[in-house]
Scaffold this motif. Structure first.
Motif, PDB file in Angstrom:
ATOM      1  N   ALA A   1      10.390  61.556  10.387  1.00  0.00           N
ATOM      2  CA  ALA A   1      11.566  60.791  10.020  1.00  0.00           C
ATOM      3  C   ALA A   1      11.589  59.544   9.425  1.00  0.00           C
ATOM      4  O   ALA A   1      12.482  59.284   8.395  1.00  0.00           O
ATOM      5  CB  ALA A   1      12.649  60.630  11.361  1.00  0.00           C
TER       6      ALA A   1
ATOM      7  N   VAL B   1      13.051  66.228  14.473  1.00  0.00           N
ATOM      8  CA  VAL B   1      13.090  65.225  13.495  1.00  0.00           C
ATOM      9  C   VAL B   1      14.496  64.627  13.162  1.00  0.00           C
ATOM     10  O   VAL B   1      14.568  63.583  12.919  1.00  0.00           O
ATOM     11  CB  VAL B   1      12.553  65.938  12.158  1.00  0.00           C
ATOM     12  CG1 VAL B   1      12.809  65.092  10.863  1.00  0.00           C
ATOM     13  CG2 VAL B   1      11.140  66.379  12.210  1.00  0.00           C
TER      14      VAL B   1
ATOM     15  N   LEU C   1      15.795  60.728  13.305  1.00  0.00           N
ATOM     16  CA  LEU C   1      16.351  59.898  12.317  1.00  0.00           C
ATOM     17  C   LEU C   1      17.223  58.954  12.662  1.00  0.00           C
ATOM     18  O   LEU C   1      17.236  57.847  11.879  1.00  0.00           O
ATOM     19  CB  LEU C   1      17.253  60.843  11.070  1.00  0.00           C
ATOM     20  CG  LEU C   1      16.403  61.709  10.192  1.00  0.00           C
ATOM     21  CD1 LEU C   1      17.186  62.728   9.623  1.00  0.00           C
ATOM     22  CD2 LEU C   1      15.579  60.901   9.335  1.00  0.00           C
TER      23      LEU C   1
END
Length: 340
Positions: free
Chosen positions: A327, A270, A274
């Protein structure tokens, strides 16, 4: 933050007793939100977790309760009773096909949940269109069955004047004047576009997300923020390759079933994901560039799940699209906290 938090609190407290109703599976949409909030909790240095915590406290609930309620909003979008299609002959307007429970078409509202990355601009002026059977680059049995079953059927327009033969019409909801208009988002539509199912250019899911996020921005509520987050469908490859068939429901069930055992919400993945999304203006409610990027990711990296049911193939795709869905949710939640 006072007045806005009072609005938010009122909706949250009214929702606490709500029970779930029976695209990624609905429970997966909710899980994305819960995991995104947990990621924010463990990474307060790179997220707006402090603001999220403050909003929850001002509303008189815990962060976990807030996450659950936002997630419930994301879950609930598949249950919207806002899209009725009416028989070309009978004029009878219904919410779903009688055979829909065994397919990915449980409600016709699901046709607003696609962004077709196999094609370009659509008739409305969107740079990327939504579901349109006549323009599908890939299709399968469910798409073909729907097009045959619904041939010539029209979108319910309430008292708009469209009927079946001999003037018959059992209108249930002004789907064109309300749902389609909401999701038009500055584009161009005429009712003639919605008179024959097999040629209907449904609005894309990024417009759905933008409508609900703009509503949140104008008057923050937990529901509208949650509705926005159903746009994690953009990380489901079937929704960007655009088909109701080709292992659509099987893949979504697989993601739900292996979510925990295969650690699909891995924190490190995750965190990496991002960086794959564009930044947004903190003062603007426009989030469609972020949503479209999610669609680009699933389209470019997930096509194999349309043709393969192999566990290894599905796992390789899931390890990309699930962390990116979480994300994307983190990015939207971070941005939403700028509203307070």
């Amino acid at each position: 933050m006072g007045n806005k938090n009072l609005i938010l609190a009122g909706v949250i407290l009214a929702s606490l007793g709500a029970q779930p109703a029976l695209a990624f599976k609905q429970e997966t949409h909710k899980r994305f939100v819960i995991d995104a909030v947990e990621f924010m909790r463990t990474h307060p240095d790179i997220t707006n977790y402090a603001k999220l915590e403050a909003v929850a406290a001002a509303a008189g609930i815990s962060v976990n309760q807030m996450a659950d309620m936002i997630g419930q909003g994301a879950y609930d979008v598949d249950d919207f009773e806002d899209t009725f299609l009416c028989g070309a002959v009978t004029g009878d307007c219904v919410l779903a096909p009688v055979w829909g429970m065994g397919s990915s078409i449980v409600n016709y509202t699901s046709y607003w949940h696609f962004q077709n990355h196999t094609r370009g601009a659509d008739a409305h002026g969107n740079d990327i269109g939504g579901y349109d059977y006549s323009k599908l680059s890939v299709k399968g049995d469910v798409d073909n069955m729907a097009a045959s079953w619904l041939k010539g059927d029209h979108l319910d327009d309430g008292a708009g004047g469209q009927t079946g033969w001999f003037g018959a019409e059992d209108s249930e909801y002004e789907s064109y004047q309300v749902t389609e208009a909401n999701y038009r988002q500055g584009g161009y539509s005429t009712y003639s576009m919605y008179k024959d199912f097999e040629n209907i250019p449904f609005q894309p899911i990024d417009n759905l997300g933008q409508y609900w996020y703009s509503a949140f921005w104008a008057q923050p509520t937990i529901q509208t923020l949650g509705f926005t987050l159903h746009t994690t469908d953009l990380l489901q490859p079937h929704h960007t390759w655009t088909t109701s068939a080709l292992n659509h429901t099987g893949w979504e069930a697989w993601v739900r079933d292996y979510y925990d055992s295969e650690n699909l919400n891995d924190d490190a993945l995750v965190a990496q994901a991002l960086a794959g999304f564009p930044s947004l203006s903190a003062s603007s409610p426009e989030i469609r560039p972020l949503l479209t990027k999610g669609g680009e990711i699933s389209y470019s990296m997930g096509g194999v799940v349309l043709s393969s049911t192999d566990h290894a193939d599905r796992l390789a795709v899931a390890k990309i699209v699930v962390p990116h869905a979480i994300a994307m949710t983190v990015h939207i939640l971070n941005h939403a906290m700028n509203r307070f």
